[in-house]
Write a protein that holds these residues in place. Sequence first.
Motif, PDB file in Angstrom:
ATOM      1  N   GLU A 357       0.826  -1.202   0.000  1.00 13.16           N
ATOM      2  CA  GLU A 357       0.000   0.000   0.000  1.00 13.16           C
ATOM      3  C   GLU A 357       0.863   1.255   0.000  1.00 13.16           C
ATOM      4  O   GLU A 357       0.538   2.266  -0.639  1.00 13.16           O
ATOM      5  N   GLY A 358       1.978   1.210   0.727  1.00 14.86           N
ATOM      6  CA  GLY A 358       2.886   2.354   0.744  1.00 14.86           C
ATOM      7  C   GLY A 358       3.468   2.646  -0.629  1.00 14.86           C
ATOM      8  O   GLY A 358       3.560   3.814  -1.042  1.00 14.86           O
ATOM      9  N   TYR A 359       3.845   1.589  -1.345  1.00 15.64           N
ATOM     10  CA  TYR A 359       4.395   1.780  -2.693  1.00 15.64           C
ATOM     11  C   TYR A 359       3.323   2.263  -3.672  1.00 15.64           C
ATOM     12  O   TYR A 359       3.627   3.031  -4.597  1.00 15.64           O
ATOM     13  N   LYS A 360       2.092   1.818  -3.497  1.00 15.19           N
ATOM     14  CA  LYS A 360       1.018   2.303  -4.365  1.00 15.19           C
ATOM     15  C   LYS A 360       0.787   3.799  -4.146  1.00 15.19           C
ATOM     16  O   LYS A 360       0.559   4.553  -5.113  1.00 15.19           O
ATOM     17  N   ILE A 361       0.833   4.213  -2.894  1.00 14.19           N
ATOM     18  CA  ILE A 361       0.686   5.644  -2.610  1.00 14.19           C
ATOM     19  C   ILE A 361       1.843   6.425  -3.228  1.00 14.19           C
ATOM     20  O   ILE A 361       1.655   7.491  -3.829  1.00 14.19           O
ATOM     21  N   GLN A 362       3.058   5.870  -3.091  1.00 13.63           N
ATOM     22  CA  GLN A 362       4.227   6.533  -3.663  1.00 13.63           C
ATOM     23  C   GLN A 362       4.123   6.627  -5.187  1.00 13.63           C
ATOM     24  O   GLN A 362       4.513   7.643  -5.787  1.00 13.63           O
ATOM     25  N   GLU A 363       3.572   5.592  -5.799  1.00 15.71           N
ATOM     26  CA  GLU A 363       3.391   5.606  -7.251  1.00 15.71           C
ATOM     27  C   GLU A 363       2.426   6.718  -7.665  1.00 15.71           C
ATOM     28  O   GLU A 363       2.681   7.446  -8.636  1.00 15.71           O
ATOM     29  N   GLN A 364       1.333   6.851  -6.929  1.00 16.77           N
ATOM     30  CA  GLN A 364       0.370   7.908  -7.262  1.00 16.77           C
ATOM     31  C   GLN A 364       0.957   9.288  -7.003  1.00 16.77           C
ATOM     32  O   GLN A 364       0.728  10.231  -7.773  1.00 16.77           O
ATOM     33  N   LEU A 365       1.734   9.419  -5.922  1.00 12.41           N
ATOM     34  CA  LEU A 365       2.391  10.698  -5.641  1.00 12.41           C
ATOM     35  C   LEU A 365       3.359  11.069  -6.759  1.00 12.41           C
ATOM     36  O   LEU A 365       3.468  12.246  -7.136  1.00 12.41           O
ATOM     37  N   THR A 366       4.062  10.073  -7.294  1.00  8.15           N
ATOM     38  CA  THR A 366       4.990  10.329  -8.392  1.00  8.15           C
ATOM     39  C   THR A 366       4.257  10.824  -9.626  1.00  8.15           C
ATOM     40  O   THR A 366       4.706  11.758 -10.305  1.00  8.15           O
ATOM     41  N   LYS A 367       3.113  10.200  -9.914  1.00  9.78           N
ATOM     42  CA  LYS A 367       2.310  10.646 -11.062  1.00  9.78           C
ATOM     43  C   LYS A 367       1.775  12.065 -10.842  1.00  9.78           C
ATOM     44  O   LYS A 367       1.808  12.902 -11.760  1.00  9.78           O
ATOM     45  N   ASN A 368       1.284  12.317  -9.625  1.00  7.30           N
ATOM     46  CA  ASN A 368       0.767  13.654  -9.332  1.00  7.30           C
ATOM     47  C   ASN A 368       1.857  14.708  -9.446  1.00  7.30           C
ATOM     48  O   ASN A 368       1.635  15.802  -9.979  1.00  7.30           O
ATOM     49  N   ASN A 369       3.033  14.377  -8.928  1.00 10.65           N
ATOM     50  CA  ASN A 369       4.141  15.327  -8.992  1.00 10.65           C
ATOM     51  C   ASN A 369       4.572  15.588 -10.435  1.00 10.65           C
ATOM     52  O   ASN A 369       4.868  16.728 -10.811  1.00 10.65           O
ATOM     53  N   LEU A 370       4.575  14.529 -11.243  1.00 14.23           N
ATOM     54  CA  LEU A 370       4.925  14.701 -12.651  1.00 14.23           C
ATOM     55  C   LEU A 370       3.930  15.619 -13.342  1.00 14.23           C
ATOM     56  O   LEU A 370       4.321  16.490 -14.139  1.00 14.23           O
ATOM     57  N   ASN A 371       2.636  15.430 -13.042  1.00 15.49           N
ATOM     58  CA  ASN A 371       1.611  16.283 -13.635  1.00 15.49           C
ATOM     59  C   ASN A 371       1.827  17.744 -13.241  1.00 15.49           C
ATOM     60  O   ASN A 371       1.702  18.658 -14.074  1.00 15.49           O
ATOM     61  N   LYS A 372       2.184  17.972 -11.975  1.00 10.07           N
ATOM     62  CA  LYS A 372       2.399  19.339 -11.498  1.00 10.07           C
ATOM     63  C   LYS A 372       3.605  19.982 -12.184  1.00 10.07           C
ATOM     64  O   LYS A 372       3.534  21.128 -12.639  1.00 10.07           O
ATOM     65  N   VAL A 373       4.712  19.247 -12.237  1.00 14.81           N
ATOM     66  CA  VAL A 373       5.936  19.855 -12.792  1.00 14.81           C
ATOM     67  C   VAL A 373       5.799  20.081 -14.295  1.00 14.81           C
ATOM     68  O   VAL A 373       6.370  21.039 -14.834  1.00 14.81           O
ATOM     69  N   ILE A 374       5.053  19.212 -14.978  1.00 15.61           N
ATOM     70  CA  ILE A 374       4.845  19.417 -16.411  1.00 15.61           C
ATOM     71  C   ILE A 374       3.959  20.636 -16.642  1.00 15.61           C
ATOM     72  O   ILE A 374       4.230  21.463 -17.530  1.00 15.61           O
ATOM     73  N   ALA A 375       2.888  20.771 -15.843  1.00 18.58           N
ATOM     74  CA  ALA A 375       2.036  21.960 -15.967  1.00 18.58           C
ATOM     75  C   ALA A 375       2.837  23.223 -15.698  1.00 18.58           C
ATOM     76  O   ALA A 375       2.686  24.244 -16.401  1.00 18.58           O
ATOM     77  N   GLN A 376       3.720  23.167 -14.696  1.00 17.92           N
ATOM     78  CA  GLN A 376       4.569  24.313 -14.389  1.00 17.92           C
ATOM     79  C   GLN A 376       5.556  24.587 -15.514  1.00 17.92           C
ATOM     80  O   GLN A 376       5.800  25.750 -15.876  1.00 17.92           O
ATOM     81  N   ALA A 377       6.117  23.504 -16.090  1.00 18.50           N
ATOM     82  CA  ALA A 377       7.083  23.665 -17.175  1.00 18.50           C
ATOM     83  C   ALA A 377       6.444  24.293 -18.407  1.00 18.50           C
ATOM     84  O   ALA A 377       7.048  25.153 -19.066  1.00 18.50           O
ATOM     85  N   VAL A 378       5.226  23.881 -18.726  1.00 15.51           N
ATOM     86  CA  VAL A 378       4.521  24.458 -19.878  1.00 15.51           C
ATOM     87  C   VAL A 378       4.216  25.930 -19.623  1.00 15.51           C
ATOM     88  O   VAL A 378       4.364  26.785 -20.514  1.00 15.51           O
TER      89      VAL A 378
END
Length: 457
Positions: A357-378
């Motif tokens: 469960e901890g790794y699943k949460i970390q996986e979702q956090l990684t996806k969320n963070n990627l979405n944020k940094v890409i939106a910021q980069a654009v």
Amino acid sequence: MNKITPRSLLLLPLSRILLMSVIALGCNLSAQAQEVITLPQAIERMLGNNLNIKQGALNVATSNVNLQQSKAALYPSLNASTDGRLGFGRSRIENSFEVVNNKTFSSSGNVGTSVDLFGGFAKVNQIKQNKLLLQADNSNLDKIKNDLVLDVVIAYMDVVYNEDLLRVSEQQLLVSEQTLKRENALMDVGNKTMADISQAKAQVATSELNVTNAQNALTISYLTLSQLMEMGTDTHTFKVVAPTVKEIELARTTYNVNEVYNDALKTFPDIKLAALNSEAAEKGIDIAKGSLYPTLSLNAGIGSNYVYVFDSPAPLPGFSDQVNDNFNQYIGLSLRIPIFNGLTAKSNVKRARINYEGYKIQEQLTKNNLNKVIAQAVADLKAAESRYVSTQNTFNAQRDAFIVIEQRYNVGLVNSLDYNTAITNRNEAEVDFIQAKYDLLFRSKVIDYYLGKQITF
């Protein structure tokens, strides 16, 4: 400085001629030794030399060993053993009740094999998990490389920017020195005051400070890039290639956030690593469940023994006879049924589930963070484009204004204060424009980074 001619060389002492030759040769060798490095070459050199990458490669090698070992654990084990013993003291003679004191030597040997027929599929699941962990370590190695590539791009762009900044600062110093020289000449004929001279000297001092700061910034940026490429601390061994104006103008500036994010999900190593860690943790649950099942093993072996009695009153069979007579074989099954072991197995299963469960949460956090940094980069890219256009217009306007003021200053229609102000405004606008154009190119390359494209210009 006096000009050196062939005739003047004849008048110099031999030691000075040799010294000048050595200095000239050293300057020539230094120029020849300075290597020109492009951005792809800098990235390639970093990938080949960086110690973090080499450490990541060792982790991959370790995971590969773990995988091979888990596969080998499915095969039967085969072991041989032997022992020898020297005995002293009282013993009973065989087939009689007589007790005697004697010394004996005994030896035995056996060869045994064992294979697990069933163990809750723990070994099979361990192999599957080790495969996932190997893939995860490979993705982690890609992540290390990917992060370092971005570091190299940042360091490289810093060098390019500071090169231009130094060039502009040196040009500003040259103009300030020429202005001071002109002010002194005008003062000599009574057309300027000490206040004008002081203003010109202050401008020269400011320009000299800007050159010094630019030189220091350039040295530090070269040092950072050199260290990323593991080239040591000597920053005079290479130069970088700056992007052309055409490459900056052709930089793509329009992206859709969702499209970039969806494409990055397929290639970005951080996402792959998080997903593989989750899969490996899920397989860990199956491994832990294996301890809840019975285990069944097949065992087989052969063995024999030999005994020699020192000072025996009766002859004993020889070594070969005893080994043949005592030769034995066995085969059997071993069944182990877990009933109660302090809740160890069940606790391991619970911990494995929590870990998953901890790794699943970390996986979702990684996806969320990627979405944020890409939106910021654009968003940053769009802002960089606007700033590039604005600073270019400002620089062109300040440059044209300076040309007019310079012409009026040369004929005495503008005082030195207004002239220096115009110089400062033009140079500040040029520095802003330089920073904006490289920032625009860098922001465009950041999008390429998230899309997994090769970064070059």
